[in-house]
Design a protein around this motif. Structure first.
Motif, PDB file in Angstrom:
ATOM      1  N   LEU A 170      -6.323   1.615  -0.330  1.00  0.00           N
ATOM      2  CA  LEU A 170      -7.058   0.416  -0.802  1.00  0.00           C
ATOM      3  C   LEU A 170      -6.160  -0.768  -1.053  1.00  0.00           C
ATOM      4  O   LEU A 170      -6.653  -1.845  -0.658  1.00  0.00           O
ATOM      5  CB  LEU A 170      -8.070   1.135  -1.712  1.00  0.00           C
ATOM      6  N   ARG A 171      -5.158  -0.421  -1.799  1.00  0.00           N
ATOM      7  CA  ARG A 171      -4.204  -1.896  -1.961  1.00  0.00           C
ATOM      8  C   ARG A 171      -3.814  -2.247  -0.771  1.00  0.00           C
ATOM      9  O   ARG A 171      -3.712  -3.492  -0.651  1.00  0.00           O
ATOM     10  CB  ARG A 171      -3.143  -1.337  -2.785  1.00  0.00           C
ATOM     11  N   ASP A 172      -3.190  -1.338   0.174  1.00  0.00           N
ATOM     12  CA  ASP A 172      -2.755  -1.866   1.466  1.00  0.00           C
ATOM     13  C   ASP A 172      -3.775  -2.502   2.084  1.00  0.00           C
ATOM     14  O   ASP A 172      -3.585  -3.648   2.984  1.00  0.00           O
ATOM     15  CB  ASP A 172      -2.341  -0.698   2.165  1.00  0.00           C
ATOM     16  N   LEU A 173      -5.186  -2.178   2.236  1.00  0.00           N
ATOM     17  CA  LEU A 173      -6.145  -2.871   2.821  1.00  0.00           C
ATOM     18  C   LEU A 173      -6.363  -4.199   2.236  1.00  0.00           C
ATOM     19  O   LEU A 173      -6.589  -5.153   3.089  1.00  0.00           O
ATOM     20  CB  LEU A 173      -7.675  -2.107   2.569  1.00  0.00           C
ATOM     21  N   VAL A 174      -6.462  -4.374   0.840  1.00  0.00           N
ATOM     22  CA  VAL A 174      -6.327  -5.535   0.380  1.00  0.00           C
ATOM     23  C   VAL A 174      -5.414  -6.611   0.997  1.00  0.00           C
ATOM     24  O   VAL A 174      -5.564  -7.815   1.041  1.00  0.00           O
ATOM     25  CB  VAL A 174      -6.616  -5.705  -1.164  1.00  0.00           C
ATOM     26  N   ARG A 175      -4.284  -6.011   0.775  1.00  0.00           N
ATOM     27  CA  ARG A 175      -3.155  -7.020   1.304  1.00  0.00           C
ATOM     28  C   ARG A 175      -2.904  -7.193   2.816  1.00  0.00           C
ATOM     29  O   ARG A 175      -2.669  -8.308   2.817  1.00  0.00           O
ATOM     30  CB  ARG A 175      -1.723  -5.937   0.921  1.00  0.00           C
ATOM     31  N   LYS A 176      -3.665  -6.350   3.487  1.00  0.00           N
ATOM     32  CA  LYS A 176      -3.839  -6.558   5.004  1.00  0.00           C
ATOM     33  C   LYS A 176      -4.644  -7.686   5.020  1.00  0.00           C
ATOM     34  O   LYS A 176      -4.468  -8.941   5.969  1.00  0.00           O
ATOM     35  CB  LYS A 176      -4.388  -5.430   5.718  1.00  0.00           C
ATOM     36  N   TYR A 177      -5.794  -7.838   4.555  1.00  0.00           N
ATOM     37  CA  TYR A 177      -6.766  -8.853   4.867  1.00  0.00           C
ATOM     38  C   TYR A 177      -6.366 -10.175   4.152  1.00  0.00           C
ATOM     39  O   TYR A 177      -6.857 -11.197   4.667  1.00  0.00           O
ATOM     40  CB  TYR A 177      -8.210  -8.284   4.419  1.00  0.00           C
TER      41      TYR A 177
END
Length: 235
Positions: A19-26
């Protein structure tokens, strides 16, 4: 439902690595524009365009939003310190969050009381307020912890210069509406001219829908200036 855990320190929430990676991606390009959904103590919903910054703290992710003082967003957050952030490329969603709130589709969130949007959103963040105070510029500064993050069905809109310009015009309009009573006539005209300049692109190359949006935006922006009747722009 997405994976999250309590850190054991206060009420901080530790998001899973995914989920942290998802936030960073967007949200990796600094200030992003989203739609913030809040509720008041009676459960009445409000949606409003909002600039969003990410504070990446390693094991948890926080966000910063700056609602204008005495707006429904600001007041709602003091009553119910939770919110959702809904990210999309669709300018019509931003427009409707200002002008046609009743047309927005609202869906239950996983962890927070405010709902999320269901109209073609790319990413949703569910957040709890950690701190809310007035900054040096007189705006509310709200720090929220991200409790959950998930992708949705997506806006399914290819990049459009006209659409991006409409969102930019709505950003300026939001500020003009919130601060018009405290602005001089010169300041109001400055924002009106800026909105007119930004809207010139979608008025030239945009679809009929985007041109209509800009016409509504320009009409409201003009009504907030100090122009005399004879000087007003004719549509």
């Amino acid at each position: 439902m997405s994976e999250r855990t309590r850190s054991g320190v206060g009420d901080d929430v530790t998001l899973s690595v995914g989920l942290r990676d998802l936030v960073r991606k967007y949200l990796r390009y600094g200030l992003h524009e989203g739609i913030c959904v809040t509720v008041d103590g009676l459960g009445r919903v409000n949606a409003a365009p909002m600039g969003v910054e990410v504070l990446d703290r390693g094991s948890n992710v926080d966000v910063i939003i700056r609602p204008y003082p005495e707006t429904r967003t600001s007041m709602n957050l003091r009553q119910v310190p939770e919110f959702t952030l809904n990210f999309t490329h669709n300018p019509i969603l931003f427009f409707n969050s200002l002008f046609h709130k009743q047309s927005l589709t609202l869906l239950p969130s996983h962890y927070v009381r405010p709902p999320r949007l269901g109209n073609g959103v790319d990413l949703v963040l569910e957040c709890e307020v950690k701190a809310q105070y007035r900054d040096v510029k007189g705006r509310d500064l709200v720090i929220g912890s991200v409790n959950d993050a998930y992708e949705c069905e997506g806006s399914k809109v290819a990049y459009s210069r006209g659409a991006s310009a409409v969102i930019e015009a709505l950003v300026y309009l939001t500020k003009l509406v919130a601060l018009a009573t405290s602005m001089s006539c010169e300041e109001r005209m400055k924002y009106f001219r800026r909105i007119s300049e930004v809207c010139s692109l979608p008025m030239r190359i945009g679809s009929k829908e985007l041109r209509h949006v800009c016409s509504v935006v320009l009409k409201l922006a003009e009504s907030l200036t100090c122009l005399d009747t004879q000087d007003k722009v004719v549509e």
